[in-house]
Enzyme design. Structure first.
Site: not given
Ligand SMILES: NC(=O)c1ccc[n+]([C@@H]2O[C@H](COP(=O)([O-])OP(=O)(O)OC[C@H]3O[C@@H](n4cnc5c(N)ncnc54)[C@H](OP(=O)(O)O)[C@@H]3O)[C@@H](O)[C@H]2O)c1
Length: 298
Positions: A11-12, A37, A62-63, A102, A126, A130
């Site tokens: 990921g980033q 996982d 999960y984005t 987020t 989403y 989160k």
């Protein structure tokens, strides 16, 4: 040297930690799919407990914001109990956990930047997933620092900056929404802050005193249209032809998952408790665009 164990490899934020960690004096180890996982809590426990870590960072999630609308159960499993499993495994090895959340936990209707104690009210799947994760992490490990961020970009993976640069290759004009406001945040700045927070957590006897929710975004605010204009201006400095940003509204650009007008997060608590503040977004954008234009992104 402080040992960081990062869950998530590609990921980033994970890739930014891989780049920045060693230069900041952190020994960074990564675990990720398939051996770790988040849909399989036992695999998370095995992977985290096999490594040796002073601090665990959860950079996996999960984005896919729009896809989550049709996969809410999967998004919730990964971002809720999955994140909780990372926090629980960290507790088992006596380590604090740093977790990312987020701005999507808020409904975006407030007319000022959101503070940590504003009531969350997610408006999409989403955001709901989160928010479940924040609760799972806090419940599983008292020594937790949960950092809500927003509008993340980097030289890595898929993000808005890369999308704009790609569109700018073939178009002279791009329509971008101008009625949503937030703060672009470089994953490289997030990585620097995570290392600083981890060091502080490793140094203090009682992480519980620092534990809790924090907001952490780039300084200064923008609309997506402002962000796009800044990207195209920088690209022009690297020889690209100019691209005009046509300012459109959210109603002109329908998405599967609902987007909100106000994504701004108030970063004062992070400054007060950790003495940290991320740079102004325009400052951090410049080197990322330079790297992308030079083609040195991995
Ligand atoms: N991007 C944003 O604008 C933004 C904004 C606010 C908050 N955040 C939060 O910041 C954090 C990092 O975001 P990012 O932009 O770095 O995310 P990203 O680039 O989408 O990377 C997500 C990572 O999670 C991993 N992952 C997904 N499902 C997994 C599973 N079941 N088990 C293990 N790993 C799994 C992916 O692994 P694979 O490589 O195997 O697919 C990937 O490495 C997340 O918590 C995200 O919610 C992001």
């Amino acid at each position: 040297m402080m040992r960081l164990l990062v869950v998530g490899r590609e990921g980033q934020v994970a890739r930014a930690l891989a780049e920045r960690g060693p230069t900041l004096g952190a020994d960074v180890e990564f675990v990720g799919r398939p051996e770790c996982d988040l849909t399989d809590p036992a695999s998370v426990a095995r992977a985290v407990m096999r490594g040796r870590a002073d601090v665990v960072v959860n950079a996996a999630a999960y984005t896919a914001v729009d896809r989550a609308e049709s996969e809410e159960a999967l998004a919730t499993a990964i971002n809720g109990p999955g994140a909780g499993a990372v926090a629980a495994a960290a507790r088992e090895i006596g380590a604090p956990v740093l977790h990312l959340s987020t701005d999507f936990v808020f409904d975006g209707l407030l007319d000022r930047p959101y503070r940590e104690n504003d009531a969350p009210r997610p408006t999409n799947a989403y955001g709901r997933s989160k928010l479940v994760g924040e609760g799972s992490v806090a419940a599983a490990n008292e020594a937790h620092v949960i950092l809500r961020t927003a509008w993340v970009y980097s030289p890595f993976g898929a993000n808005f900056v890369k999308t704009m640069l790609r569109l700018g290759e073939t178009r002279a004009e791009v329509g971008v929404v101008a009625d949503q406001c937030g703060s672009p945040t470089s994953a490289l700045d997030i990585a620097d802050a995570l290392v600083a927070i981890a060091k502080r957590c490793a140094a203090v006897g009682k992480v519980e005193d620092l534990a809790g929710l924090y907001h952490m975004t780039g300084a200064d605010e923008a609309t997506w249209a402002d962000f796009a204009e800044a990207i195209f201006e920088l690209a022009q400095q690297h020889g690209r032809r100019p691209v005009t940003v046509r300012r459109i509204t959210t109603a002109d650009y329908p998405t599967v998952a609902r987007r909100r007008a106000n994504s701004r997060l108030d970063n004062a608590k992070l400054a007060r408790v950790f003495g940290l503040g991320l740079p102004a977004w325009r400052e951090s954008l410049q080197p990322v665009v330079s790297r992308l234009m030079a083609g040195v992104q991995a």
